[in-house]
Design an enzyme around this catalytic site. Structure first.
Site, PDB file in Angstrom:
ATOM      1  N   VAL A  81      48.789  42.697  52.021  1.00 17.35           N
ATOM      2  CA  VAL A  81      48.466  41.988  50.788  1.00 17.35           C
ATOM      3  C   VAL A  81      47.111  41.304  50.945  1.00 17.35           C
ATOM      4  O   VAL A  81      46.916  40.487  51.849  1.00 17.35           O
ATOM      5  CB  VAL A  81      49.538  40.948  50.437  1.00 17.35           C
ATOM      6  CG1 VAL A  81      49.186  40.276  49.109  1.00 17.35           C
ATOM      7  CG2 VAL A  81      50.918  41.582  50.368  1.00 17.35           C
ATOM      8  N   LYS A  82      46.193  41.635  50.044  1.00 19.58           N
ATOM      9  CA  LYS A  82      44.873  41.013  50.081  1.00 19.58           C
ATOM     10  C   LYS A  82      44.902  39.709  49.289  1.00 19.58           C
ATOM     11  O   LYS A  82      45.307  39.688  48.128  1.00 19.58           O
ATOM     12  CB  LYS A  82      43.816  41.949  49.483  1.00 19.58           C
ATOM     13  CG  LYS A  82      43.562  43.191  50.304  1.00 19.58           C
ATOM     14  CD  LYS A  82      42.564  44.115  49.655  1.00 19.58           C
ATOM     15  CE  LYS A  82      41.144  43.623  49.815  1.00 19.58           C
ATOM     16  NZ  LYS A  82      40.167  44.633  49.347  1.00 19.58           N
ATOM     17  N   LEU A  83      44.473  38.651  49.946  1.00 25.66           N
ATOM     18  CA  LEU A  83      44.278  37.365  49.280  1.00 25.66           C
ATOM     19  C   LEU A  83      42.855  36.912  49.538  1.00 25.66           C
ATOM     20  O   LEU A  83      42.369  36.992  50.678  1.00 25.66           O
ATOM     21  CB  LEU A  83      45.259  36.309  49.790  1.00 25.66           C
ATOM     22  CG  LEU A  83      46.715  36.523  49.378  1.00 25.66           C
ATOM     23  CD1 LEU A  83      47.521  37.086  50.524  1.00 25.66           C
ATOM     24  CD2 LEU A  83      47.331  35.241  48.862  1.00 25.66           C
TER      25      LEU A  83
END
Length: 248
Positions: A92-94
């Site tokens: 998951v890219k944050l």
């Protein structure tokens, strides 16, 4: 000049065109895929969950990064948890901050502690690298994406921050550095020489890699001269030379 088979850096494709992703997935030397909201917009993606699940179903054995898109930290955390359910190979890219500059280091630390694989993105400074790596160290497998290409676009030397990031991450057991916003094939060579774990690049750049090391500078020079000559002929270019000059 190394050949493709000599590279230690892992090669990821950056993009959101489904057909192109599936085509690149046929190459065993492509080890993963990264996407972002801008790429999704360009690809005309509207049903994010369906897109994500389709990719994971088709490519269940390689890293795929999907990014949250909220600008509210609690909602970003909840989006991350949803995206995490799409598959075991999902990261998951944050982003490093919200649009208001609010840092997400505490959020990624908590998510990583829950077992969510994180790809912390939009990293541009040495301080951001340090805090991102510290936040993720000891948790689930994670990546920190440093936007070397965008720094280079503004004439900023990206090499010091990339080198520092690699050294810092290699002191952890679970954090890898992604060289992001790749502009040219030589960036892959640079990333490999620095010991960077991963480089993500557009398919158009990656498709040039099989040619690495196949020609020297002299051969490239002759190829260029031949191409100019062939194009001049095919274009039907003409130039009248005065007879006095032609005699010389």
């Amino acid at each position: 000049m190394p050949r493709l088979s000599d590279l230690d850096v892992k090669l990821f494709t950056d993009g959101a065109d489904k057909a192109q992703i599936f085509n690149m997935a046929k190459q065993a030397w492509i080890k993963g895929f990264t996407t972002n909201p801008s790429l999704l917009k360009s690809a005309g993606i509207s049903d994010y969950a369906a897109f994500g699940r389709d990719l994971v179903a088709a490519i269940p054995d390689r890293h795929i990064s999907f990014e949250v898109f909220s600008d509210d930290i609690p909602e970003m955390v909840e989006q991350a948890r949803v995206i995490n359910t799409w598959g075991a190979n999902v990261y998951v890219k944050l982003p490093v901050t919200t649009t208001r500059g609010e840092p997400l280091f505490d959020a990624v630390r908590a998510l990583s502690g829950e077992g969510v694989k994180i790809n912390m993105t939009a990293i541009f400074t040495a301080d951001q690298v340090a805090r991102a790596v510290d936040s993720l160290a000891g948790g689930a497998p994670a990546c920190v994406s440093v936007f070397a290409g965008r720094l280079g676009d503004l004439g900023i030397d990206y090499r010091p921050i990339m080198q520092e990031a690699v050294v810092r991450a290699r002191k952890t057991a679970n954090v890898e550095i992604i060289w992001a916003s790749t502009r040219e094939v030589f960036n892959v060579v640079e990333a490999d020489a620095m010991g960077c774990h991963i480089i993500t690049a557009p398919a158009d750049v990656l498709k040039k890699l099989p040619a690495l090391g196949t020609k020297n500078a002299g051969e490239l020079s002759l190829d260029a001269v031949k191409a100019f000559r062939e194009d001049a002929l095919s274009a039907g270019l003409t130039l009248t030379i005065p007879s006095s000059r032609a005699a010389e």
